[in-house]
Design a protein around this motif. Sequence first.
Motif, PDB file in Angstrom:
ATOM      1  N   LYS A  60       0.840  -1.192   0.000  1.00  0.00           N
ATOM      2  CA  LYS A  60       0.000   0.000   0.000  1.00  0.00           C
ATOM      3  C   LYS A  60       0.875   1.242   0.000  1.00  0.00           C
ATOM      4  N   VAL A  61       0.296   2.338  -0.452  1.00  0.00           N
ATOM      5  CA  VAL A  61       1.009   3.614  -0.501  1.00  0.00           C
ATOM      6  C   VAL A  61       1.474   3.997   0.902  1.00  0.00           C
ATOM      7  N   ASN A  62       2.703   4.450   0.998  1.00  0.00           N
ATOM      8  CA  ASN A  62       3.358   4.892   2.236  1.00  0.00           C
ATOM      9  C   ASN A  62       3.591   3.791   3.258  1.00  0.00           C
ATOM     10  N   ASP A  63       3.394   2.515   2.888  1.00  0.00           N
ATOM     11  CA  ASP A  63       3.767   1.404   3.765  1.00  0.00           C
ATOM     12  C   ASP A  63       5.189   0.973   3.434  1.00  0.00           C
ATOM     13  N   GLU A  64       5.957   0.675   4.459  1.00  0.00           N
ATOM     14  CA  GLU A  64       7.330   0.238   4.241  1.00  0.00           C
ATOM     15  C   GLU A  64       7.354  -1.282   4.060  1.00  0.00           C
ATOM     16  N   LEU A  65       7.913  -1.726   2.954  1.00  0.00           N
ATOM     17  CA  LEU A  65       8.026  -3.143   2.644  1.00  0.00           C
ATOM     18  C   LEU A  65       9.478  -3.582   2.842  1.00  0.00           C
ATOM     19  N   SER A  66       9.662  -4.787   3.383  1.00  0.00           N
ATOM     20  CA  SER A  66      11.005  -5.312   3.613  1.00  0.00           C
ATOM     21  C   SER A  66      11.278  -6.464   2.658  1.00  0.00           C
ATOM     22  N   TYR A  67      12.460  -6.441   2.052  1.00  0.00           N
ATOM     23  CA  TYR A  67      12.887  -7.486   1.122  1.00  0.00           C
ATOM     24  C   TYR A  67      14.195  -8.075   1.612  1.00  0.00           C
ATOM     25  N   ASP A  68      14.242  -9.416   1.694  1.00  0.00           N
ATOM     26  CA  ASP A  68      15.479 -10.105   2.048  1.00  0.00           C
ATOM     27  C   ASP A  68      16.313 -10.262   0.787  1.00  0.00           C
ATOM     28  N   VAL A  69      17.512  -9.711   0.800  1.00  0.00           N
ATOM     29  CA  VAL A  69      18.402  -9.749  -0.354  1.00  0.00           C
ATOM     30  C   VAL A  69      19.569 -10.676  -0.015  1.00  0.00           C
ATOM     31  N   GLU A  72      43.349  -7.161   6.739  1.00  0.00           N
ATOM     32  CA  GLU A  72      44.243  -8.254   7.103  1.00  0.00           C
ATOM     33  C   GLU A  72      43.815  -9.540   6.395  1.00  0.00           C
ATOM     34  N   VAL A  73      44.668 -10.548   6.430  1.00  0.00           N
ATOM     35  CA  VAL A  73      44.429 -11.801   5.722  1.00  0.00           C
ATOM     36  C   VAL A  73      43.262 -12.548   6.366  1.00  0.00           C
ATOM     37  N   CYS A  74      42.382 -13.072   5.532  1.00  0.00           N
ATOM     38  CA  CYS A  74      41.218 -13.813   6.016  1.00  0.00           C
ATOM     39  C   CYS A  74      41.546 -15.299   6.012  1.00  0.00           C
ATOM     40  N   THR A  75      41.410 -15.942   7.164  1.00  0.00           N
ATOM     41  CA  THR A  75      41.698 -17.377   7.249  1.00  0.00           C
ATOM     42  C   THR A  75      40.471 -18.219   6.939  1.00  0.00           C
ATOM     43  N   MET A  76      39.295 -17.616   6.956  1.00  0.00           N
ATOM     44  CA  MET A  76      38.060 -18.338   6.625  1.00  0.00           C
ATOM     45  C   MET A  76      37.769 -18.092   5.143  1.00  0.00           C
ATOM     46  N   GLN A  77      38.178 -19.005   4.281  1.00  0.00           N
ATOM     47  CA  GLN A  77      38.104 -18.767   2.844  1.00  0.00           C
ATOM     48  C   GLN A  77      36.802 -19.212   2.191  1.00  0.00           C
ATOM     49  N   VAL A  78      36.021 -20.102   2.822  1.00  0.00           N
ATOM     50  CA  VAL A  78      34.811 -20.606   2.179  1.00  0.00           C
ATOM     51  C   VAL A  78      33.639 -19.702   2.551  1.00  0.00           C
ATOM     52  N   PRO A  79      33.205 -18.849   1.620  1.00  0.00           N
ATOM     53  CA  PRO A  79      32.108 -17.934   1.943  1.00  0.00           C
ATOM     54  C   PRO A  79      30.747 -18.604   1.792  1.00  0.00           C
ATOM     55  N   GLU A  80      29.817 -18.202   2.625  1.00  0.00           N
ATOM     56  CA  GLU A  80      28.433 -18.624   2.496  1.00  0.00           C
ATOM     57  C   GLU A  80      27.647 -17.419   2.025  1.00  0.00           C
ATOM     58  N   PRO A  81      26.524 -17.637   1.336  1.00  0.00           N
ATOM     59  CA  PRO A  81      25.706 -16.489   0.928  1.00  0.00           C
ATOM     60  C   PRO A  81      25.279 -15.683   2.156  1.00  0.00           C
ATOM     61  N   LYS A  82      25.308 -14.380   2.016  1.00  0.00           N
ATOM     62  CA  LYS A  82      24.929 -13.492   3.118  1.00  0.00           C
ATOM     63  C   LYS A  82      23.609 -12.822   2.788  1.00  0.00           C
ATOM     64  N   LYS A  83      22.950 -12.294   3.812  1.00  0.00           N
ATOM     65  CA  LYS A  83      21.651 -11.645   3.612  1.00  0.00           C
ATOM     66  C   LYS A  83      21.644 -10.267   4.254  1.00  0.00           C
ATOM     67  N   THR A  84      20.851  -9.399   3.662  1.00  0.00           N
ATOM     68  CA  THR A  84      20.579  -8.094   4.235  1.00  0.00           C
ATOM     69  C   THR A  84      19.124  -7.769   3.927  1.00  0.00           C
ATOM     70  N   VAL A  85      18.608  -6.742   4.565  1.00  0.00           N
ATOM     71  CA  VAL A  85      17.218  -6.337   4.348  1.00  0.00           C
ATOM     72  C   VAL A  85      17.198  -4.999   3.631  1.00  0.00           C
ATOM     73  N   TYR A  86      16.406  -4.932   2.567  1.00  0.00           N
ATOM     74  CA  TYR A  86      16.212  -3.690   1.825  1.00  0.00           C
ATOM     75  C   TYR A  86      14.795  -3.211   2.103  1.00  0.00           C
ATOM     76  N   LYS A  87      14.654  -1.953   2.500  1.00  0.00           N
ATOM     77  CA  LYS A  87      13.349  -1.357   2.803  1.00  0.00           C
ATOM     78  C   LYS A  87      12.894  -0.516   1.616  1.00  0.00           C
ATOM     79  N   PHE A  88      11.638  -0.723   1.188  1.00  0.00           N
ATOM     80  CA  PHE A  88      11.070   0.004   0.051  1.00  0.00           C
ATOM     81  C   PHE A  88       9.773   0.662   0.501  1.00  0.00           C
TER      82      PHE A  88
END
Length: 139
Positions: A53-62, A96-112
């Motif tokens: 709806k108009v002027n409602d904030e929507l959250s999207y997991d990216v 500095e050097v990163c010893t944890m080399q295997v990355p996992e997908p990360k998430k953030t929230v985008y507000k619209f």
Amino acid sequence: MKSFRLKTVLVVLFLSIGFVSCSNDDDKDQTPAPTPTTKAALVTEIKGPATGKVNDELSYDVTYTVDNACAEFDKISEVTIGSVKGLQVIAKYPSEVCTMQVPEPKKTVYKFKATAKGTFEIKFKKSETEFLTQKVVIE
């Protein structure tokens, strides 16, 4: 006379020791803290509501991928591919050097938040040449 000469020598010696001992050489050895680097991360998925709806904030997991497991979310910025505008996720990498080399997908929230009715496209950079698009209908 000897007393005056002895006092003069002692005063000069005392002042010389005072000037030499107040050297400020220790400050040169301190190095500034290394600054982290930033790099655009590629988005693999956008999850969120398809209507709102108009002027409602929507959250999207990216969901996005990073180069190594030490990366952290920094910000979401605008990007243009060709003539199409969209958004991209910026990840921050420690210097500095990163010893944890295997990355996992990360998430953030985008507000619209839409201020008018219509169909909108939320576009995130998924590769160097294309966007991943999420459509939302605002009533």
